[in-house]
Motif scaffolding. Structure first.
Motif, mmCIF file in Angstrom:
data_model
loop_
_atom_site.group_PDB
_atom_site.id
_atom_site.type_symbol
_atom_site.label_atom_id
_atom_site.label_comp_id
_atom_site.label_asym_id
_atom_site.label_seq_id
_atom_site.Cartn_x
_atom_site.Cartn_y
_atom_site.Cartn_z
ATOM 1 N N MET A 41 19.410 -7.007 22.498
ATOM 2 C CA MET A 41 20.904 -6.962 22.082
ATOM 3 C C MET A 41 21.608 -8.218 22.222
ATOM 4 S SD MET A 41 21.285 -3.935 21.206
ATOM 5 C CE MET A 41 20.322 -2.468 21.383
ATOM 6 N N LYS A 42 20.840 -9.330 22.582
ATOM 7 C CA LYS A 42 21.550 -10.814 22.742
ATOM 8 C C LYS A 42 21.449 -11.539 21.679
ATOM 9 C CE LYS A 42 23.382 -13.935 25.395
ATOM 10 N NZ LYS A 42 24.665 -14.085 25.611
ATOM 11 N N SER A 43 22.537 -12.105 20.976
ATOM 12 C CA SER A 43 22.529 -12.944 20.088
ATOM 13 C C SER A 43 21.688 -14.335 20.231
ATOM 14 C CB SER A 43 24.022 -13.372 19.810
ATOM 15 O OG SER A 43 23.936 -14.418 18.848
ATOM 16 N N ILE A 44 20.845 -14.436 19.180
ATOM 17 C CA ILE A 44 19.824 -15.647 19.319
ATOM 18 C C ILE A 44 20.253 -17.038 19.274
ATOM 19 C CG2 ILE A 44 17.992 -16.353 18.061
ATOM 20 C CD1 ILE A 44 17.501 -13.831 19.724
ATOM 21 N N THR A 45 21.326 -17.107 18.297
ATOM 22 C CA THR A 45 21.835 -18.388 18.212
ATOM 23 C C THR A 45 22.484 -19.025 19.409
ATOM 24 O OG1 THR A 45 22.248 -18.225 15.884
ATOM 25 C CG2 THR A 45 23.617 -19.895 16.938
ATOM 26 N N GLN A 67 26.843 -16.725 31.011
ATOM 27 C CA GLN A 67 26.059 -15.866 30.044
ATOM 28 C C GLN A 67 26.589 -14.504 30.296
ATOM 29 O OE1 GLN A 67 21.858 -16.564 29.663
ATOM 30 N NE2 GLN A 67 22.043 -18.508 30.921
ATOM 31 N N VAL A 68 26.345 -13.615 29.358
ATOM 32 C CA VAL A 68 26.615 -12.336 29.366
ATOM 33 C C VAL A 68 25.522 -11.532 28.465
ATOM 34 C CG1 VAL A 68 28.413 -12.224 27.860
ATOM 35 C CG2 VAL A 68 28.274 -10.298 29.678
ATOM 36 N N SER A 69 25.098 -10.450 28.919
ATOM 37 C CA SER A 69 24.167 -9.554 28.000
ATOM 38 C C SER A 69 24.511 -8.041 28.331
ATOM 39 C CB SER A 69 22.751 -9.862 28.425
ATOM 40 O OG SER A 69 21.800 -9.270 27.401
ATOM 41 N N ALA A 70 24.853 -7.279 27.248
ATOM 42 C CA ALA A 70 25.104 -6.065 27.290
ATOM 43 C C ALA A 70 23.727 -5.347 27.308
ATOM 44 C CB ALA A 70 26.392 -5.364 26.333
ATOM 45 N N GLY A 71 23.375 -4.226 28.002
ATOM 46 C CA GLY A 71 22.354 -3.334 27.831
ATOM 47 C C GLY A 71 22.924 -1.889 27.251
ATOM 48 N N SER A 89 27.697 -10.020 22.956
ATOM 49 C CA SER A 89 26.356 -9.110 23.201
ATOM 50 C C SER A 89 26.874 -7.951 22.589
ATOM 51 C CB SER A 89 25.905 -9.296 24.498
ATOM 52 O OG SER A 89 24.734 -8.501 24.860
ATOM 53 N N ALA A 90 26.200 -7.196 21.941
ATOM 54 C CA ALA A 90 26.549 -5.779 21.412
ATOM 55 C C ALA A 90 25.657 -4.939 22.276
ATOM 56 C CB ALA A 90 26.604 -5.443 19.944
#
Length: 660
Positions: free
Chosen positions: A1-5, A368-372, A333-334
């Motif tokens: 779900m994490k954006s690559i760029t 940084q942030v990442s949504a599960g 992060s979606a």
């Protein structure tokens, strides 16, 4: 779900750090679970809260689907000077490599990893369905949380990027290869081989990756019941900037803009009406894609423009798409049914469903942030990982070492801020002139004009191919247009058959071209002909995605980034340093290449400073020419830098492309 760029900058830091300092498939049969429809199903009739409660209960074993599938004189002087050095001597030359070249030894590794004074820090964090993975600054990966499918069993080794999917994980190795582990029920962990990858994204039951370079490609593998694998496999002429695999759809950003494919039940793959696409096409705030990123969630999509503007669309019953806050952001992060974004002040904002507390952001500033699926993780500005939300598999409690990790060191990048008004699309150099085209189809040329080679016609022009004292470009419709002297239409044809222009290169007395006109197995085969005094007209065995012709030598790049040169070698122009490369350019008697760490390296003749390449690690493309003693390179921001001979102003890059 994490954006690559948004992760490429971290990947570059890791690559630099590692330079200084097996994938196992476990695919047990899934436990029986109530499956959602594999087609575009209707929105559940039960209430939103009932749906969330049911999904939370099924997540206890992580076995059920958590949501729906969602000039002549100068030239002669240069040639004569080189010939004089070889009088009364046997020609010093190198033959092209044979068919055995693909079996050559791996390049020697650099120094052993050295930890920074502050200790290991977290270079990247990624949250999947019910597990998380972090990339340490020394390239090691650590995962925790759900592990029923082996998705948290990270392999040993050094990596540049990691992405946690629903029940599998994928990562990019330091050799730019892909390794995946965890669930492989649909082949989602059966990573592709034989290509030099730049980014990877793990979705629900499929994965996607993008390749380096101007002639980029996007490849997806795994489950394809909603067409999520049917993307633009070849995006020739459009470098891949960002790739993201969602639940049942996939997205990518290239220089041409945004494209999504696969499940479109909630409009998550519909990009033509997005504000990003409208502004990109109109030349608005999204007229540049160099810093743009896309992230595909369970049933919605979010895109971040290069200017930090955020837009989401698709599934929205909890406001996960429509609840975008105002402001300027640096990453997005979606997740499953919620979305999080990091603004430029280091603050995190989350919106969408909050039944597990996944939107309850702790106080502080973050990097940084990442949504599960039902939880969220972040990296604090002062160091350390922190997670919140659903914790049924321990995914919301970061391991002690990660929670206490050192902060990332301050940036030592003192390069000037890039302020350009035009982005370089294509560029080329002649013997004493240089040309570049911008993304709005305009061409600038500078340097010597003794043959009219720097006066392009007043019409839209796109891809460039520059000769010694002439210039050529393709119109948006593919028509060749040329100006200057010594030009004949024969350069565009061979035996009456049109040859794709970018595969054709001309030396002083020889030519090489890469087969790309038949679409068959010979697409990457290189053929050379003409004068063979230094073996420069001999054709190498093997398949290549780059061929570049110098004065009397040639260089090619294999599909996995290995460069070899052959032909004249009196000044070392064919002596390629060990390593892997993204691009290579051969000049009159020198050669330059971009390393796998985006740094410039040059070898051969240095009479005009053509080996004095600028320092930095953000170069993505470069070019020289068979009569040229100068080289130009494009940065990640698509600014242009040139170095080497400058007697006619061929290094004087116009302000529209200049770094200042």
């Amino acid at each position: 779900m994490k954006s690559i760029t948004a992760l490429l900058a971290s990947a570059l830091l890791v690559a630099i750090f590692v330079a200084c300092s097996g994938s196992s498939e476990q695919a047990p049969e899934p436990p029986p679970a109530e499956q959602v429809s594999e087609t575009q199903s209707e929105v559940p009739q039960q209430s939103a809260e009932q749906e969330v409660a049911a999904e939370q209960e099924s997540s206890q074993t992580v076995s059920a689907d958590a949501e729906e599938e969602a000039s002549e004189t100068i030239q002669e002087e240069q040639a004569q000077t080189l010939e004089t050095q070889q009088q009364d001597q046997e020609p010093e030359a190198v033959r092209p490599q044979g068919a055995e070249q693909d079996a050559q030894e791996e390049p020697a590794r650099g120094p052993q990893p050295v930890r920074p004074p502050g200790g290991r820090y977290i270079a990247q964090i990624s949250s999947g369905g019910f597990h998380n993975c972090t990339l340490w600054s020394d390239g090691e990966i650590e995962c925790w949380g759900a592990n029923q499918r082996g998705q948290s069993d990270a392999p040993r080794g050094r990596f540049l990027q990691v992405d946690a999917g629903y029940e599998h994980t994928c990562a990019l190795t330091e050799d730019y290869e892909i390794q995946c582990w965890g669930s492989n029920e649909y082949g989602e962990s059966a990573s592709p081989e034989g290509t030099y990858w730049s980014m990877v994204s793990a979705g629900r039951e499929h994965s996607c990756a993008g390749t380096f370079g101007e002639w980029g490609s996007v490849v997806c593998w795994g489950r394809n019941h909603t067409g999520q694998l049917n993307g633009p496999v070849d995006v020739g002429g459009n470098a891949v900037q960002s790739v993201s695999a969602g639940s049942g759809h996939s997205c990518a950003i290239t220089w041409s803009g945004l494209e999504c494919w696969g499940l479109d039940e909630f409009g998550q793959s519909t990009t033509r009406d997005s504000q990003f696409t409208r502004n990109y096409n109109a030349g608005g705030y999204a007229d540049s894609t160099s810093g743009a990123s896309v992230d595909a969630g369970a049933g919605h999509t979010c895109v971040l423009s290069d200017a930090g503007r955020l837009e989401c669309w698709g599934r929205d019953e909890y406001g996960q798409a429509s609840g975008v806050p105002g402001g300027v952001f640096q990453s997005v992060s979606a997740g499953g049914l919620h979305t999080c974004a990091l603004d430029h002040d280091g603050r995190i904002q989350c919106w969408g469903t909050n039944t597990s507390g996944q939107n309850n952001v702790p106080a502080g500033r973050f990097t940084q942030v990442s949504a599960g699926w039902y939880h969220t993780c972040a990296v604090r500005e002062e160091g350390g990982a922190v997670c919140w939300g659903g914790n049924d598999n321990g995914q919301a409690v970061a391991p002690t070492a990660l929670a206490n990790a050192a902060p990332a060191p301050p940036s030592t990048d003192d390069r000037p801020v890039v302020q350009i008004t035009k982005e370089v699309r294509s560029f080329g150099v002649g013997a004493r002139h240089t040309c570049a085209s911008s993304t709005d189809d305009k061409v600038w040329c500078w340097g010597s004009n003794d043959a009219g080679q720097i006066v392009p016609p007043d019409r839209p022009l796109r891809w460039l191919d520059i000769g010694a004292d002439y210039s050529c470009a393709l119109t948006p419709d593919g028509e060749p247009v040329c100006w200057g002297s010594r030009w004949t239409q024969a350069n565009w044809q061979e035996n009456g058959a049109t040859v794709v222009y970018w595969a054709y290169r001309v030396g002083v007395d020889h030519r090489c071209r890469r087969h790309s006109d038949d679409g068959g197995q010979d697409e990457h085969r290189v053929v050379c002909f003409g004068d063979n005094t230094y073996y420069q007209a001999e054709s190498p065995a093997g398949l290549y995605d780059r061929v570049n012709v110098g004065g009397y030598h040639n260089c090619v790049r294999t599909l996995d980034g290995e460069v070899s040169c052959w032909g004249r070698n009196d000044l070392g122009q064919a002596d390629v340093p060990a390593g892997r490369y993204l691009d290579v350019a051969a000049g009159l008697a020198h050669t330059c290449a971009i390393t796998s760490r985006n740094e410039l390296r040059c070898w051969g003749d240095n009479r005009f400073g053509q080996l004095d390449a600028p320092a930095g690690n953000d170069f993505v493309e470069l070019i020289s020419q068979s009569w040229a003693s100068h080289t130009c390179a494009a940065t990640q921001e698509r600014a242009l830098i040139c170095w080497g001979r400058n007697d006619d102003g061929q290094l004087d890059v116009p302000d529209v492309f200049r770094v200042r």
